[in-house]
Design an enzyme around this catalytic site. Structure first.
Site, PDB file in Angstrom:
ATOM      1  N   ILE A  99       0.835  -1.192   0.000  1.00  0.00           N
ATOM      2  CA  ILE A  99       0.000   0.000   0.000  1.00  0.00           C
ATOM      3  C   ILE A  99       0.875   1.249   0.000  1.00  0.00           C
ATOM      4  O   ILE A  99       1.975   1.247   0.556  1.00  0.00           O
ATOM      5  CB  ILE A  99      -0.975  -0.013   1.214  1.00  0.00           C
ATOM      6  CG1 ILE A  99      -1.970   1.154   1.142  1.00  0.00           C
ATOM      7  CG2 ILE A  99      -0.235  -0.068   2.535  1.00  0.00           C
ATOM      8  CD1 ILE A  99      -3.117   1.065   2.139  1.00  0.00           C
ATOM      9  N   CYS A 100       0.388   2.289  -0.643  1.00  0.00           N
ATOM     10  CA  CYS A 100       1.003   3.620  -0.644  1.00  0.00           C
ATOM     11  C   CYS A 100       2.449   3.555  -1.166  1.00  0.00           C
ATOM     12  O   CYS A 100       2.703   3.046  -2.236  1.00  0.00           O
ATOM     13  CB  CYS A 100       0.896   4.225   0.753  1.00  0.00           C
ATOM     14  SG  CYS A 100       1.150   6.009   0.822  1.00  0.00           S
TER      15      CYS A 100
END
Length: 190
Positions: A99-100
């Protein structure tokens, strides 16, 4: 015995990105348990100021684990030592979720070039992952699940958790979708 899911954390990790999934996987009735992994055995401090003593360092990771989750944060440029663990996941077909800025790290190291994926944005990946060549496979969605790699942008903690729960098959799809809608919409809708 519970299936072990590893969450990689480093100084400056985005603690909220791990909050939902770690809570769901660590429920007493879950067949999974969460363990944290860091580059070394030193305490790790999150962006929110939580200090965590990692369960493992990258040299002491168990040979068997169910999934590796890479949480975003501010120090992904300094995390190249995790690459052999990522390679193990890909080689052994162990699910991997990022994620991210963890997706940006995967993009920079060519793991996303040939599979459908997402990230903070296509422009963001091009800017912060100069070696990235996966433009044609970028999808503008909160999360993308492609075979054994789940990617998510930094605003998709709930969607990220939902995809991981589906991949690990921790509940029936209807239960997972109900969980997602409850946390996404709350008790009351305006």
């Amino acid at each position: 015995m519970k299936k072990e899911v590893l969450i990689f954390i480093s100084n400056g990790y985005a603690d909220w990105e791990a909050g939902y999934i770690s809570a769901e996987l660590n429920k007493p009735e879950s067949e999974c348990k969460v363990s944290t992994v860091s580059l070394n055995s030193d305490n790790v401090k999150s962006m929110g100021g939580f200090t965590v003593i990692p369960d493992y360092n990258i040299d002491s990771i168990p040979s068997q684990f169910e999934m590796l989750i890479l949480i975003g944060g501010t120090t992904w440029k300094d995390n190249s030592a995790i690459t052999p663990v990522i390679e193990k996941c890909i080689q052994d077909r162990i699910p991997l979720a990022a994620i991210c800025d963890a997706t940006t790290f995967l993009a920079e190291h060519s793991y996303l070039d040939n599979i459908p994926h997402t990230g903070n944005s296509l422009d963001y990946l091009k800017k912060f992952a100069p070696n990235y060549k996966g433009d044609a496979n970028f999808i503008e969605q909160q999360t993308v699940s492609s075979d054994n790699i789940i990617t998510a942008n930094g605003t998709a903690s709930l969607e990220f958790t939902r995809e991981i729960m589906k991949k690990l098959d921790i509940s029936p799809i209807e239960t997972i979708d109900g969980w997602y809608h409850f946390f996404k919409n709350g008790f009351y809708q305006s």
